[in-house]
Scaffold this motif. Structure first.
Motif, PDB file in Angstrom:
ATOM      1  N   TRP A  14      41.521  30.700  36.197  1.00  0.00           N
ATOM      2  CA  TRP A  14      40.626  29.855  35.651  1.00  0.00           C
ATOM      3  C   TRP A  14      39.547  29.880  36.690  1.00  0.00           C
ATOM      4  N   THR A  15      40.005  29.384  37.912  1.00  0.00           N
ATOM      5  CA  THR A  15      38.767  29.296  38.784  1.00  0.00           C
ATOM      6  C   THR A  15      37.873  30.252  39.330  1.00  0.00           C
ATOM      7  N   ARG A  16      38.297  31.629  39.075  1.00  0.00           N
ATOM      8  CA  ARG A  16      37.527  32.693  39.465  1.00  0.00           C
ATOM      9  C   ARG A  16      36.958  33.154  38.055  1.00  0.00           C
ATOM     10  N   GLY A  17      36.899  32.615  37.103  1.00  0.00           N
ATOM     11  CA  GLY A  17      36.211  32.960  35.711  1.00  0.00           C
ATOM     12  C   GLY A  17      36.919  33.930  34.919  1.00  0.00           C
ATOM     13  N   HIS A  18      38.077  34.450  35.077  1.00  0.00           N
ATOM     14  CA  HIS A  18      38.566  35.428  34.399  1.00  0.00           C
ATOM     15  C   HIS A  18      38.633  35.063  33.004  1.00  0.00           C
ATOM     16  N   ILE A  19      39.327  33.805  32.588  1.00  0.00           N
ATOM     17  CA  ILE A  19      39.284  33.090  31.375  1.00  0.00           C
ATOM     18  C   ILE A  19      38.127  33.129  30.455  1.00  0.00           C
ATOM     19  N   ALA A  20      37.142  33.126  30.902  1.00  0.00           N
ATOM     20  CA  ALA A  20      35.557  33.181  30.527  1.00  0.00           C
ATOM     21  C   ALA A  20      35.264  34.333  29.973  1.00  0.00           C
ATOM     22  N   VAL A  21      35.616  35.513  30.795  1.00  0.00           N
ATOM     23  CA  VAL A  21      34.904  36.681  30.567  1.00  0.00           C
ATOM     24  C   VAL A  21      35.995  37.685  29.795  1.00  0.00           C
ATOM     25  N   LEU A  22      37.235  37.478  29.645  1.00  0.00           N
ATOM     26  CA  LEU A  22      38.249  38.383  28.961  1.00  0.00           C
ATOM     27  C   LEU A  22      38.194  37.884  27.602  1.00  0.00           C
ATOM     28  N   SER A  23      38.497  39.008  26.546  1.00  0.00           N
ATOM     29  CA  SER A  23      38.295  38.568  25.412  1.00  0.00           C
ATOM     30  C   SER A  23      39.762  37.982  24.871  1.00  0.00           C
ATOM     31  N   VAL A  27      43.228  38.308  27.034  1.00  0.00           N
ATOM     32  CA  VAL A  27      44.151  37.151  27.523  1.00  0.00           C
ATOM     33  C   VAL A  27      45.550  37.357  26.969  1.00  0.00           C
ATOM     34  N   ALA A  28      45.457  37.608  25.861  1.00  0.00           N
ATOM     35  CA  ALA A  28      46.712  37.722  25.169  1.00  0.00           C
ATOM     36  C   ALA A  28      47.699  38.780  25.825  1.00  0.00           C
ATOM     37  N   MET A  29      47.205  40.048  26.045  1.00  0.00           N
ATOM     38  CA  MET A  29      47.793  40.931  26.752  1.00  0.00           C
ATOM     39  C   MET A  29      48.110  40.660  28.169  1.00  0.00           C
ATOM     40  N   PHE A  30      47.218  39.854  28.787  1.00  0.00           N
ATOM     41  CA  PHE A  30      47.666  39.599  30.170  1.00  0.00           C
ATOM     42  C   PHE A  30      48.945  38.693  29.972  1.00  0.00           C
ATOM     43  N   LEU A  31      48.772  37.509  29.243  1.00  0.00           N
ATOM     44  CA  LEU A  31      50.030  36.637  29.185  1.00  0.00           C
ATOM     45  C   LEU A  31      51.032  37.440  28.739  1.00  0.00           C
ATOM     46  N   ALA A  32      51.353  38.424  27.657  1.00  0.00           N
ATOM     47  CA  ALA A  32      52.449  39.300  27.504  1.00  0.00           C
ATOM     48  C   ALA A  32      52.849  40.041  28.680  1.00  0.00           C
ATOM     49  N   ARG A  64      46.996  44.744  20.954  1.00  0.00           N
ATOM     50  CA  ARG A  64      47.593  45.465  22.405  1.00  0.00           C
ATOM     51  C   ARG A  64      46.500  46.517  22.809  1.00  0.00           C
ATOM     52  N   SER A  65      46.266  47.439  22.326  1.00  0.00           N
ATOM     53  CA  SER A  65      45.466  48.569  22.671  1.00  0.00           C
ATOM     54  C   SER A  65      43.804  48.042  23.275  1.00  0.00           C
ATOM     55  N   LYS A  66      43.228  47.123  22.513  1.00  0.00           N
ATOM     56  CA  LYS A  66      42.152  46.741  22.816  1.00  0.00           C
ATOM     57  C   LYS A  66      42.109  45.756  24.154  1.00  0.00           C
ATOM     58  N   GLY A  67      43.289  45.000  24.236  1.00  0.00           N
ATOM     59  CA  GLY A  67      43.659  44.211  25.553  1.00  0.00           C
ATOM     60  C   GLY A  67      43.893  44.981  26.610  1.00  0.00           C
ATOM     61  N   LEU A  68      44.713  45.767  26.410  1.00  0.00           N
ATOM     62  CA  LEU A  68      45.262  46.623  27.515  1.00  0.00           C
ATOM     63  C   LEU A  68      43.982  47.588  28.316  1.00  0.00           C
ATOM     64  N   ARG A  69      43.086  47.948  27.377  1.00  0.00           N
ATOM     65  CA  ARG A  69      41.845  48.807  27.655  1.00  0.00           C
ATOM     66  C   ARG A  69      41.048  47.910  28.579  1.00  0.00           C
TER      67      ARG A  69
END
Length: 126
Positions: A14-23, A27-32, A64-69
């Motif tokens: 959150w503090t470095r802005g990843h949550i703001a720039v990722l689709s 985010v869903a694939m990162f959490l998985a 899955r594929s969009k998130g991983l890409r």
């Protein structure tokens, strides 16, 4: 037996802005992937079939594929080809799959918004 699986999301997500720039898909694939990793470290190869992702996390193959890409482009995940059966002694493995490695150290870097290429088509005048 139902087992609760809690994961800790790094504050820098959150503090470095990843949550703001990722689709949403990224985010869903990162959490998985973070859930699959279970705090085991960055060098743990992560893999699950599209059916597993859909069954366990209710994510489609497109998500899955969009998130991983996108995670790969952001440097948060790297992929390597590995044989399906790593104990096979064949010179050339017949079946290969992509395994993914989380790169958590990248969360300490400030996330950058990469401009998306937009194509605007102007109709030809008659």
């Amino acid at each position: 037996m139902l087992q609760h699986r809690y994961i800790q999301i790094p504050q820098t997500f959150w503090t470095r802005g990843h949550i703001a720039v990722l689709s949403d898909a990224a985010v869903a694939m990162f959490l998985a992937l973070l859930c699959e990793n279970g705090g085991l470290g960055e060098e743990v190869p992560l893999w699950f079939s599209p059916r597993d992702v859909e069954g366990r996390f209710a994510l489609s193959e497109d998500t899955r594929s969009k998130g991983l890409r996108e995670l790969g482009k952001a440097g948060l995940v790297t992929a390597k080809r590995r044989p399906v059966n790593e104990t096979d002694f064949q010179a050339e493995a017949l079946y290969m799959r992509n395994v993914h490695f989380l790169r958590m150290e990248r969360l300490s870097e400030t996330a950058a918004i990469t401009p998306r290429r937009r194509v605007v088509r102007v109709p030809k005048s008659s």
